[in-house]
Design an enzyme around this catalytic site. Structure first.
Site, PDB file in Angstrom:
ATOM      1  N   ARG A  70      -1.167  -9.837  73.480  1.00  0.00           N
ATOM      2  CA  ARG A  70      -0.124  -9.856  72.464  1.00  0.00           C
ATOM      3  C   ARG A  70       0.736  -8.606  72.619  1.00  0.00           C
ATOM      4  NH1 ARG A  70      -1.712  -8.726  67.949  1.00  0.00           N
ATOM      5  NH2 ARG A  70      -3.955  -8.462  68.207  1.00  0.00           N
ATOM      6  N   TYR A 199       1.279 -15.864  77.543  1.00  0.00           N
ATOM      7  CA  TYR A 199      -0.050 -15.458  77.074  1.00  0.00           C
ATOM      8  C   TYR A 199      -0.356 -16.087  75.707  1.00  0.00           C
ATOM      9  CZ  TYR A 199      -3.766 -13.018  74.873  1.00  0.00           C
ATOM     10  OH  TYR A 199      -4.921 -12.780  74.179  1.00  0.00           O
ATOM     11  N   LYS A 208      -1.644 -16.977  65.624  1.00  0.00           N
ATOM     12  CA  LYS A 208      -1.237 -15.760  64.900  1.00  0.00           C
ATOM     13  C   LYS A 208       0.134 -15.935  64.243  1.00  0.00           C
ATOM     14  CE  LYS A 208      -4.863 -13.503  66.343  1.00  0.00           C
ATOM     15  NZ  LYS A 208      -5.969 -13.227  65.413  1.00  0.00           N
ATOM     16  N   HIS A 228      -6.996 -12.867  58.146  1.00  0.00           N
ATOM     17  CA  HIS A 228      -7.588 -12.696  59.482  1.00  0.00           C
ATOM     18  C   HIS A 228      -9.103 -12.576  59.307  1.00  0.00           C
ATOM     19  CE1 HIS A 228      -7.441 -10.172  63.466  1.00  0.00           C
ATOM     20  NE2 HIS A 228      -7.735 -11.422  63.695  1.00  0.00           N
ATOM     21  N   SER A 250      -9.722  -6.022  65.632  1.00  0.00           N
ATOM     22  CA  SER A 250     -10.192  -6.544  66.917  1.00  0.00           C
ATOM     23  C   SER A 250     -11.245  -5.609  67.507  1.00  0.00           C
ATOM     24  CB  SER A 250      -9.024  -6.719  67.874  1.00  0.00           C
ATOM     25  OG  SER A 250      -8.383  -5.494  68.048  1.00  0.00           O
ATOM     26  N   CYS A 252     -14.448  -5.674  66.977  1.00  0.00           N
ATOM     27  CA  CYS A 252     -15.539  -5.334  66.059  1.00  0.00           C
ATOM     28  C   CYS A 252     -16.556  -6.471  65.948  1.00  0.00           C
ATOM     29  CB  CYS A 252     -14.992  -4.981  64.689  1.00  0.00           C
ATOM     30  SG  CYS A 252     -14.132  -3.398  64.656  1.00  0.00           S
ATOM     31  N   ASP A 279     -11.764 -16.693  63.190  1.00  0.00           N
ATOM     32  CA  ASP A 279     -10.585 -15.820  63.267  1.00  0.00           C
ATOM     33  C   ASP A 279      -9.669 -15.886  62.046  1.00  0.00           C
ATOM     34  OD1 ASP A 279      -9.121 -13.889  64.795  1.00  0.00           O
ATOM     35  OD2 ASP A 279      -7.650 -15.420  65.323  1.00  0.00           O
ATOM     36  N   ARG A 372      -9.838 -14.694  78.434  1.00  0.00           N
ATOM     37  CA  ARG A 372     -10.165 -15.517  77.274  1.00  0.00           C
ATOM     38  C   ARG A 372     -10.771 -16.861  77.653  1.00  0.00           C
ATOM     39  NH1 ARG A 372      -8.685 -13.524  71.896  1.00  0.00           N
ATOM     40  NH2 ARG A 372      -7.762 -11.518  72.350  1.00  0.00           N
TER      41      ARG A 372
HETATM   42  C1  OXD Z   1      -6.701 -11.059  67.990  1.00  0.00           C
HETATM   43  C2  OXD Z   1      -7.176 -12.372  68.465  1.00  0.00           C
HETATM   44  O1  OXD Z   1      -6.014 -10.362  68.738  1.00  0.00           O
HETATM   45  O2  OXD Z   1      -7.857 -13.061  67.688  1.00  0.00           O
HETATM   46  O3  OXD Z   1      -6.999 -10.713  66.841  1.00  0.00           O
HETATM   47  O4  OXD Z   1      -6.857 -12.758  69.601  1.00  0.00           O
HETATM   48 MN    MN Z   2      -7.908 -12.321  65.686  1.00  0.00          MN
END
Ligand code: OXD
Ligand code: MN
Length: 589
Positions: A70, A199, A208, A228, A250, A252, A279, A372
């Site tokens: 991102r 991406y 998102k 989130h 992220s 964690c 998520d 991913r």
């Molecule tokens: C993030 C994801 O970046 O879930 O939070 O990909």
């Molecule tokens: Mn996320």
């Protein structure tokens, strides 16, 4: 044509006139059409078909080398007034953004096909769900959206012929030029324009962009919340399931917590954990006055490195079929995939994420750190039976967390909802030694929404406070956890992973009024003996240490919060200002 909805038809016509594709294909979601697209992507090299015996229905894709994550610096909230985007977002005037991106989109699909993807965020037929339409020139996007959303004709049926309530997403890979890469959100127009990226996080516009940035704005207008957060269900031996929603920045371990494997001590007794989402949570107040959540997604877009049979067997199992891998290692002997942390046997004959010959012994990583998997939720062995329940699940507890070496204790509970909003608003994580730069630098990430809140964060805090007033005594209890306390040598003290369930048990006991607590300056904490450590290698003294609140560290933290809060100026709710003052007072006592 898949729909008679005039608003959709008119908008698609406009996007065709702008981007000028050679042809337009409407995605109905049928297996026949998807198979045809998979074959095309294979023929063009966009996707590589993996070993169909070992990984049925699985593919490998590589993004451009300059396009692997991102891009927060190029992500904009284009509200009419700059003030409405707030100090934590990049802002662009919508007129300017439409003009600037319009020029880039102009003719960008010449010689290409435009795919029109209708999709539904949330279960089909749910009153919580919302429809989006994404037009794109990428087959990779179509096939990922098929996994991540409920895609196809059913989404148009849900929208109906008259409604104008759908999110308009325009995406073009264009030239993948990172200097002309923009991810723009127009919350007042229900519109997202994304260009020059391929991406996932930038181009799967349902995730998102819609389900957090646009939806958070919609939630503020309409009285609900887009967060989130993972959602998990914890089932006791009597078969009762209680649900927890949890927000973490992220890195964690959100996906790991969502798919937690209970320690043997609990599983033997019949405790189980079920995944509703890993998520995103959309939450509304139900007819019974409680807070109910759905996961708007239909799959997992998870980070591959570090995923293994020990850290997250359920996630790993989810990737065994119908999965798209992005930027991982290609094992040429087996035509399978590999990533750092999968096992100790990196393939000898392999290509790295860039598609270059890779020598696992040369010291360079094979998979990109942000590589991913896009895996269907239905593959997950612990997927909740309520995953597609149109009403969602009732939330008993909201959990915030971050990565703090010393400051935050293993767990504490807020005094009440308002204090809980304060606890969420001061969420933070520290940089680790793994990343370049100073260690232990605190980054504030309120409710883990810093990069995802589609409007002014001060107004977002206000919305949280208002939701609490509406929920009254039916509000979920709010907690904060920290799995990442370290000893003087920098080793993690708490075992984490499945053992985090021991903390969740105290949290749920508190929600049911079954556990005691000790009042501290930062909130309620468990008595050390109320955290079950049976079968663990740590003693009561260690738990006491994990629960210690160091007032000096907290005073330092309060100074950091004061500085952070100053950003929000007049928009910082008075309640939070008062909470900060009250914390300082308690620390001084
Ligand atoms: C993030 C994801 O970046 O879930 O939070 O990909
Ligand atoms: Mn996320």
């Amino acid at each position: 044509m898949l729909t008679n909805n005039k608003n959709v038809l008119k908008w698609v016509d406009e996007m065709v006139a702008l981007t000028k594709p050679d042809q337009v294909v409407w995605i109905d979601g049928s297996e026949e059409q998807l198979n045809d697209l998979r074959a095309q992507a294979e023929a063009s090299g966009e996707m590589l078909k993996l070993n169909q015996e070992k990984l049925p229905g699985c593919y490998l894709h590589r993004t451009a080398v300059n396009d692997v994550a991102r891009v927060e610096g190029r992500t904009f909230i284009c509200s009419r007034k700059e003030e409405d985007a707030g100090p934590t977002n990049n802002w662009m005037d919508p007129k300017e953004a439409y003009a600037k991106l319009g020029e880039i989109f102009e003719g960008s699909m010449k010689g290409r096909t435009m795919y029109v993807i209708p999709y539904c965020m949330g279960p089909i037929g749910s009153p919580f769900s919302k429809v989006g339409v994404e037009v794109t020139d990428s087959i990779y996007v179509v096939l990922n959206m098929d996994i991540m959303t409920r895609m196809g004709k059913a989404a148009f049926d849900q929208l109906g012929d008259e409604s104008n309530d759908f999110v308009r997403g325009l995406h073009s890979k264009a030239e993948l030029d990172d200097q002309k890469r923009y991810i723009c959100h127009f919350p007042e127009d229900n519109t997202i324009w994304s260009v020059n990226s391929g991406y996932g996080g930038n181009v799967l516009l349902g995730k998102k962009c819609f389900a957090l940035r646009i939806a958070s704005y919609q939630g503020k207008q309409e009285g609900w919340m887009a967060e989130h957060m993972l959602i998990l269900g914890l089932e006791n031996p009597q078969g009762d399931v209680k649900y927890i929603a949890a927000a973490f920045p992220s890195a964690c371990g959100k996906t790991n917590l969502a798919m937690l494997i209970p320690p043997e001590f609990y599983s033997k007794q019949g405790y189980k954990v079920w995944t509703v989402g890993d998520d995103i949570a959309w939450m509304r107040i139900g007819d019974d006055g409680r807070l109910w959540a759905i996961n708007p997604e239909n799959g997992f877009f998870g980070v591959a490195p570090g995923t293994n049979v020990k850290s997250n067997p359920n996630a790993l199992e989810s990737t065994k079929k119908g999965t798209i891998f992005t930027n991982v290692v290609h094992d040429l002997d087996n035509n399978t995939v590999w990533w750092e942390g999968l096992d100790k046997n990196p393939p000898k004959n392999a290509l790295n994420w860039k598609g270059e010959k890779w020598d696992c012994e040369a010291g360079e990583k094979g998979a990109h750190p942000n590589s991913r998997f896009t895996a269907p939720a239905e593959n997950c062995p612990c997927i909740s039976s309520e995953f597609s329940n149109p009403q969602g699940v009732p939330i008993s507890a909201i959990v915030f967390g971050g990565r703090r070496a010393k400051t935050a204790p293993l767990v504490y509970q807020s005094y009440d909802w308002e204090h809980g909003v304060f606890v969420g608003s001061i969420m933070a994580s520290e940089t680790t030694a793994a990343a370049a730069g100073a260690v232990g630098v605190v980054r504030r990430d309120p409710m883990a929404m810093l990069p995802f809140c589609g409007y002014h964060m001060g107004d977002y805090f206000q919305h949280w406070l208002e939701m609490g007033r509406k929920l009254g005594d039916k509000a979920p209890k709010i907690f904060n956890v920290n799995w990442f306390r370290t000893d003087d040598e920098g080793h993690f003290i708490w075992p984490g992973f499945g053992d985090n369930m021991r903390v969740l048990m105290w949290i749920l006991d508190r929600c049911e009024g079954k556990a005691d607590a000790v009042e501290t300056p930062i909130g309620y904490e468990p008595k050390a003996e109320d955290i079950n450590i049976e079968g663990l290698d740590i003693d009561l003294g260690t738990v006491k240490g994990l629960l210690e609140v160091d007032k000096d560290l907290w005073k330092e933290d309060a100074a950091g919060i004061t500085e952070f809060y100053a950003k929000f100026g007049d928009k910082l709710p008075k309640e939070l200002k008062d909470q900060l003052a009250a914390l300082k007072e308690r620390l001084d006592k």
